[in-house]
Design a protein around this motif. Structure first.
Motif, PDB file in Angstrom:
ATOM      1  N   LYS A   1       3.713  95.180  60.562  1.00 20.74           N
ATOM      2  CA  LYS A   1       2.548  94.430  60.107  1.00 20.74           C
ATOM      3  C   LYS A   1       2.713  92.932  60.352  1.00 20.74           C
ATOM      4  O   LYS A   1       1.749  92.229  60.668  1.00 20.74           O
ATOM      5  CB  LYS A   1       2.306  94.667  58.616  1.00 20.74           C
ATOM      6  N   HIS A   2       3.955  92.457  60.184  1.00 14.15           N
ATOM      7  CA  HIS A   2       4.165  91.009  60.211  1.00 14.15           C
ATOM      8  C   HIS A   2       4.736  90.491  61.528  1.00 14.15           C
ATOM      9  O   HIS A   2       4.765  89.276  61.752  1.00 14.15           O
ATOM     10  CB  HIS A   2       5.100  90.585  59.072  1.00 14.15           C
TER      11      HIS A   2
ATOM     12  N   GLY B   1       9.325  87.816  63.839  1.00 16.47           N
ATOM     13  CA  GLY B   1       8.032  87.264  63.437  1.00 16.47           C
ATOM     14  C   GLY B   1       8.197  85.973  62.658  1.00 16.47           C
ATOM     15  O   GLY B   1       9.218  85.291  62.726  1.00 16.47           O
ATOM     16  N   PRO B   2       7.195  85.609  61.844  1.00 15.41           N
ATOM     17  CA  PRO B   2       7.236  84.328  61.118  1.00 15.41           C
ATOM     18  C   PRO B   2       8.220  84.315  59.949  1.00 15.41           C
ATOM     19  O   PRO B   2       8.581  83.252  59.455  1.00 15.41           O
ATOM     20  CB  PRO B   2       5.794  84.167  60.623  1.00 15.41           C
TER      21      PRO B   2
ATOM     22  N   GLY C   1       2.048  85.044  53.376  1.00 10.60           N
ATOM     23  CA  GLY C   1       1.802  85.411  54.759  1.00 10.60           C
ATOM     24  C   GLY C   1       1.170  86.782  54.918  1.00 10.60           C
ATOM     25  O   GLY C   1       0.958  87.244  56.049  1.00 10.60           O
ATOM     26  N   SER C   2       0.883  87.479  53.798  1.00 13.30           N
ATOM     27  CA  SER C   2       0.329  88.836  53.859  1.00 13.30           C
ATOM     28  C   SER C   2      -1.174  88.877  53.676  1.00 13.30           C
ATOM     29  O   SER C   2      -1.762  89.958  53.597  1.00 13.30           O
ATOM     30  CB  SER C   2       0.983  89.722  52.783  1.00 13.30           C
ATOM     31  N   ALA C   3      -1.796  87.720  53.579  1.00 11.24           N
ATOM     32  CA  ALA C   3      -3.250  87.693  53.365  1.00 11.24           C
ATOM     33  C   ALA C   3      -3.952  88.346  54.545  1.00 11.24           C
ATOM     34  O   ALA C   3      -3.675  88.057  55.704  1.00 11.24           O
ATOM     35  CB  ALA C   3      -3.719  86.251  53.193  1.00 11.24           C
TER      36      ALA C   3
ATOM     37  N   ALA D   1      16.334  85.649  60.234  1.00  9.58           N
ATOM     38  CA  ALA D   1      16.904  86.084  61.513  1.00  9.58           C
ATOM     39  C   ALA D   1      16.797  84.983  62.559  1.00  9.58           C
ATOM     40  O   ALA D   1      17.267  85.153  63.681  1.00  9.58           O
ATOM     41  CB  ALA D   1      16.187  87.336  62.011  1.00  9.58           C
ATOM     42  N   ALA D   2      16.177  83.862  62.193  1.00  8.72           N
ATOM     43  CA  ALA D   2      16.098  82.648  63.020  1.00  8.72           C
ATOM     44  C   ALA D   2      15.667  82.917  64.465  1.00  8.72           C
ATOM     45  O   ALA D   2      16.472  82.822  65.371  1.00  8.72           O
ATOM     46  CB  ALA D   2      17.424  81.923  62.982  1.00  8.72           C
ATOM     47  N   PRO D   3      14.433  83.234  64.772  1.00 11.94           N
ATOM     48  CA  PRO D   3      13.322  83.350  63.820  1.00 11.94           C
ATOM     49  C   PRO D   3      13.180  84.783  63.319  1.00 11.94           C
ATOM     50  O   PRO D   3      13.805  85.702  63.840  1.00 11.94           O
ATOM     51  CB  PRO D   3      12.124  82.953  64.679  1.00 11.94           C
ATOM     52  N   GLY D   4      12.312  84.933  62.345  1.00 14.05           N
ATOM     53  CA  GLY D   4      12.023  86.261  61.838  1.00 14.05           C
ATOM     54  C   GLY D   4      12.721  86.564  60.533  1.00 14.05           C
ATOM     55  O   GLY D   4      13.307  85.691  59.889  1.00 14.05           O
ATOM     56  N   LEU D   5      12.674  87.853  60.151  1.00 15.57           N
ATOM     57  CA  LEU D   5      13.218  88.314  58.875  1.00 15.57           C
ATOM     58  C   LEU D   5      14.169  89.469  59.113  1.00 15.57           C
ATOM     59  O   LEU D   5      13.913  90.335  59.964  1.00 15.57           O
ATOM     60  CB  LEU D   5      12.067  88.764  57.954  1.00 15.57           C
TER      61      LEU D   5
END
Length: 452
Positions: free
Chosen positions: A363-364, A390-391, A410-412, A440-444
């Protein structure tokens, strides 16, 4: 070592040992004062007074009178043995019963050896002596035997060393025993608290029956836990009954809406409204089922069906299941793990947890991104992670994303009920695992660390 120094029982033990040593030191000091300081002060005052009297006699009547007085004093003096020496200005001895003396007067009271011989036997004496020059250059030495006092001083100093050493050992040993006893009682409370924190509200503090402070504290804690358990059961019963009672009306509602949808015929507005209502009712049923499952997992009421699981096969199944959705979104889904990799897991629950993490990443992540599903065994146990580029999470979201119904900023606009990560956290808790979120630079990177 740091933990030991911060321990209350250890600090109490040190305080006990310190007070014990201080008490013995004060007692030894009192004995030393009574047996050494007071008698020595008495002897010093007596010698100084005799020296003053003899100096006055020397000034008034001359050396002969002093010599006679010293001889009488040596033969007939009461109390400790009297010692003396009178030297003429030219250094010749007028009278003396001291066997030896310093070459020069020290100018203050001093203790010198004054051993005597009786029938060839040496008798030890220590004399406290006042050694002064008289106005005409003569030398007057007046003293008293303090052998008993110096013997007591030596014996007390030796005893003090041994007693202090034994006191330190006994004090530390007693303190350690006290620390162990207190530590065991505190550990019993800690173990019970940990048992309750793990979801077993039946845990109780062990009470020894001694009716001491720890027993009374344990009894109060047990009463509190019993009250909490009864209240929790009441709330649990209400929520279970409410959930059970809601299932039937929801099922009937869905059935009525489906019948309404079928009877709508060619009316597109009514058919669309019925379809939307059915979707919302189904969503409500899913939320209710998820909440009940999360509650059962968090409270330890969901038994784990642990089985020896091939983790690589589990990850393959997940990748296979989500690959079509990833391709549809233009996301690269890869797996990073190597056999052999097995663990004791509840396969269905772990599959659901990882599915929720993958679903969240899809999703993200955004189109054209990459998601990596990885697993490896390390010193702490099995480490499984889902990483996207992702972001990532915004500031402050990492601490709250596992809260029920919480959705990050960020889930809107994205689908979801805010229960997916709550379910992951509950499944991790049931396995004794740790759920962590990191950049995760970038990401999660969402990681699950299973023990063992």
């Amino acid at each position: 070592m740091t933990r030991l120094l911060r321990s209350l029982s250890f600090r109490l033990a040190l305080s006990y040992a310190g007070l014990f040593c201080l008490s013995v030191a004060l007692l030894m000091g009192a004995v030393y004062w009574l047996r050494v300081v007071v008698p020595m002060d008495r002897a010093r005052a007596q010698v100084e007074q005799e020296e003053r009297d003899l100096r006055a006699l020397y000034s008034a009547r001359g050396p002969d009178a002093v010599r006679d007085a010293l001889d009488r004093r040596a033969q007939h003096s009461a109390g400790p043995k009297a010692f003396h020496a009178l030297l003429a200005p030219d250094g010749t001895v007028a009278t003396a019963n001291l066997p030896s003396w310093p070459v020069r007067p020290p100018g203050h009271l001093t203790v010198i050896e004054a051993d005597t011989f009786v029938d060839g036997t040496e008798i030890d004496h220590n004399a406290l002596v006042s050694d002064q020059r008289l106005p005409d250059g003569a030398r007057l030495m007046v003293g008293r035997d303090v052998e008993d006092v110096t013997d007591d001083a030596g014996a007390l100093r030796t005893a003090a060393i041994w007693i202090f050493g034994v006191t330190v050992v006994l004090g530390l040993a007693g303190g350690w025993l006290m620390s162990v006893a207190i530590g065991r009682r505190i550990e019993a409370v800690t173990l019970t608290a940990r048992q309750v924190m793990d979801g077993d509200l039946a845990g109780r503090v062990h009470v020894t029956g001694s009716n001491d402070d720890f027993d009374r504290l344990g009894e109060m804690l047990n009463l509190m836990l019993s009250r909490i358990q009864s209240l929790f059961r009441a709330v649990q019963s209400v929520s279970d009954n409410a959930a059970h009672e809601l299932r039937t009306p929801l099922a009937r509602l869905v059935g009525r809406l489906e019948a309404l949808e079928q009877s709508a015929g060619d009316d597109p507005v009514l058919r669309a409204a019925a379809g939307e209502a059915i979707g919302e009712a189904n969503r409500l049923q899913q939320i209710l089922a998820a909440l009940m499952r999360i509650s059962r997992l968090e409270n330890g009421r969901h038994p784990l069906a642990l089985q020896r699981t091939d983790v690589i096969q589990l990850l393959d199944d997940l990748v296979e299941f989500y690959q079509p959705e990833a391709e549809r979104r233009g996301i690269e889904l890869v797996m990073s793990a190597r056999r052999p990799l097995v663990a004791d897991l509840d396969l269905d629950l772990v599959f659901q947890a990882l599915s929720n993490l993958l679903d969240n990443a899809l999703k993200h992540a955004g189109q054209g991104r990459r998601i990596e599903l990885a697993a490896a065994r390390g010193p702490g146990g099995l480490h499984v992670s889902v990483t996207d580029d992702g972001p990532g999470l915004e500031a402050g979201d990492a601490e709250r994303v596992t809260e029920q119904f919480y959705r990050g900023r960020g889930s809107a606009g994205l689908p979801g009920d805010g229960l997916g990560l709550s379910m992951v956290a509950a499944i991790a808790h049931a396995h004794g695992a740790v759920l962590e979120f990191g950049s995760a630079a970038p990401g999660l990177r969402a990681s699950l660390l299973f023990p063992g």
